[in-house]
Design a protein around this motif. Sequence first.
Motif, PDB file in Angstrom:
ATOM      1  N   UNK A  34       0.779  -1.233   0.000  1.00  0.00           N
ATOM      2  CA  UNK A  34       0.000   0.000   0.000  1.00  0.00           C
ATOM      3  C   UNK A  34       0.804   1.273   0.000  1.00  0.00           C
ATOM      4  N   UNK A  35       2.127   1.178  -0.126  1.00  0.00           N
ATOM      5  CA  UNK A  35       2.961   2.377  -0.192  1.00  0.00           C
ATOM      6  C   UNK A  35       3.050   2.872  -1.635  1.00  0.00           C
ATOM      7  N   UNK A  36       3.160   4.178  -1.797  1.00  0.00           N
ATOM      8  CA  UNK A  36       3.484   4.750  -3.098  1.00  0.00           C
ATOM      9  C   UNK A  36       4.997   4.711  -3.257  1.00  0.00           C
ATOM     10  N   UNK A  37       5.465   4.253  -4.413  1.00  0.00           N
ATOM     11  CA  UNK A  37       6.898   4.016  -4.585  1.00  0.00           C
ATOM     12  C   UNK A  37       7.446   4.804  -5.765  1.00  0.00           C
ATOM     13  N   UNK A  38       8.713   5.204  -5.623  1.00  0.00           N
ATOM     14  CA  UNK A  38       9.430   5.853  -6.714  1.00  0.00           C
ATOM     15  C   UNK A  38      10.518   4.900  -7.173  1.00  0.00           C
ATOM     16  N   UNK A  39      10.452   4.531  -8.458  1.00  0.00           N
ATOM     17  CA  UNK A  39      11.374   3.577  -9.065  1.00  0.00           C
ATOM     18  C   UNK A  39      12.407   4.384  -9.841  1.00  0.00           C
ATOM     19  N   UNK A  40      13.689   4.203  -9.536  1.00  0.00           N
ATOM     20  CA  UNK A  40      14.705   5.053 -10.139  1.00  0.00           C
ATOM     21  C   UNK A  40      15.883   4.257 -10.683  1.00  0.00           C
ATOM     22  N   UNK A  41      16.511   4.822 -11.698  1.00  0.00           N
ATOM     23  CA  UNK A  41      17.821   4.372 -12.175  1.00  0.00           C
ATOM     24  C   UNK A  41      18.373   5.471 -13.071  1.00  0.00           C
ATOM     25  N   UNK A  42      19.579   5.265 -13.582  1.00  0.00           N
ATOM     26  CA  UNK A  42      20.175   6.292 -14.445  1.00  0.00           C
ATOM     27  C   UNK A  42      19.476   6.380 -15.794  1.00  0.00           C
ATOM     28  N   UNK A  43      18.787   5.324 -16.194  1.00  0.00           N
ATOM     29  CA  UNK A  43      18.090   5.304 -17.482  1.00  0.00           C
ATOM     30  C   UNK A  43      16.599   5.126 -17.255  1.00  0.00           C
ATOM     31  N   UNK A  44      15.814   6.097 -17.693  1.00  0.00           N
ATOM     32  CA  UNK A  44      14.367   6.043 -17.490  1.00  0.00           C
ATOM     33  C   UNK A  44      13.756   4.818 -18.162  1.00  0.00           C
ATOM     34  N   UNK A  45      14.302   4.416 -19.299  1.00  0.00           N
ATOM     35  CA  UNK A  45      13.776   3.257 -20.018  1.00  0.00           C
ATOM     36  C   UNK A  45      13.855   1.976 -19.181  1.00  0.00           C
ATOM     37  N   UNK A  46      14.782   1.948 -18.220  1.00  0.00           N
ATOM     38  CA  UNK A  46      14.937   0.749 -17.397  1.00  0.00           C
ATOM     39  C   UNK A  46      13.911   0.654 -16.270  1.00  0.00           C
ATOM     40  N   UNK A  59      -1.422  -4.178  -6.969  1.00  0.00           N
ATOM     41  CA  UNK A  59      -0.857  -3.490  -5.814  1.00  0.00           C
ATOM     42  C   UNK A  59      -1.732  -2.309  -5.407  1.00  0.00           C
ATOM     43  N   UNK A  60      -1.811  -2.069  -4.109  1.00  0.00           N
ATOM     44  CA  UNK A  60      -2.598  -0.946  -3.590  1.00  0.00           C
ATOM     45  C   UNK A  60      -1.866   0.379  -3.747  1.00  0.00           C
ATOM     46  N   UNK A  61      -0.536   0.344  -3.802  1.00  0.00           N
ATOM     47  CA  UNK A  61       0.242   1.568  -3.963  1.00  0.00           C
ATOM     48  C   UNK A  61       0.480   1.907  -5.419  1.00  0.00           C
ATOM     49  N   UNK A  62       0.816   3.163  -5.674  1.00  0.00           N
ATOM     50  CA  UNK A  62       1.126   3.618  -7.028  1.00  0.00           C
ATOM     51  C   UNK A  62       2.631   3.740  -7.192  1.00  0.00           C
ATOM     52  N   UNK A  63       3.095   3.680  -8.443  1.00  0.00           N
ATOM     53  CA  UNK A  63       4.516   3.768  -8.742  1.00  0.00           C
ATOM     54  C   UNK A  63       4.789   4.911  -9.707  1.00  0.00           C
ATOM     55  N   UNK A  64       5.910   5.595  -9.469  1.00  0.00           N
ATOM     56  CA  UNK A  64       6.368   6.667 -10.336  1.00  0.00           C
ATOM     57  C   UNK A  64       7.791   6.356 -10.771  1.00  0.00           C
TER      58      UNK A  64
END
Length: 256
Positions: A34-46, A59-64
Amino acid sequence: MTTSQFSLEGETVVVTGSSSGLGKAMVERFAEDGANVVVTSRELDNVEPVASAINEGDADGRALALECDVRNRGSVDELVDQTVSEFGSLDVFINNAGASFQAPVAEISENGWKTIVDINLHGTFHGCQAAGEYMRDNGGGKIINIASVAGQRGSRQMSPYGAAKAAVINFTSSLAADWAEDDIWVNCIAPGLVATEGVKSQMGVDDDADAIDRSRADRTIGRPEEVADLAQFLASPASSYIVGETMTIKGTPRLE
């Protein structure tokens, strides 16, 4: 049985280096909780496919998905700003981005050494400082640094990685002491061998994560989800009396 103390529902979690491996397992676990998560790396395509899979799943949480190079302080500051702009808060920041290579010490170039230290150590410093700046002004939060057993006891042909992770462990203790008064919990996880694509390619490990039996105690390789379990515990209210610690997760001890 009461389980609410382990919940991250409604919180905002940033995991650097989360396009694959441990980071990917963490964002998936937190979003499921249920957490909102930020997914990161050096390449946005990844990271866009990881965020899309979370948002299109159950999933109950959203991802950015956001691009971030942890070696660049401005990039990390922008990561924090975009996170708060999108979700309205930053509750947990996990410094997971890392890199390594194998080589004898005599063959490591100055640039190779600096690159590994820059990503693993300076990247962690940037993440802690940027997240801490927000957390100090907004009621505190949780910071989790990902180190390695290589930072506790060294590792053959991985000296820059081991040195950087040892520094991360020490930095965690120092930072936790400095920031506890601001209600910022800083802790560290030191994984041993985990069946990720990176480990397979660098160390020649061919174990399939899905085939690893979690019900067995006698093993020295883990699954990414097992590290995510520990990260969830440290990110949750259940770990409220744990500050400045490095928690090792490496399976069965092998005694000499």
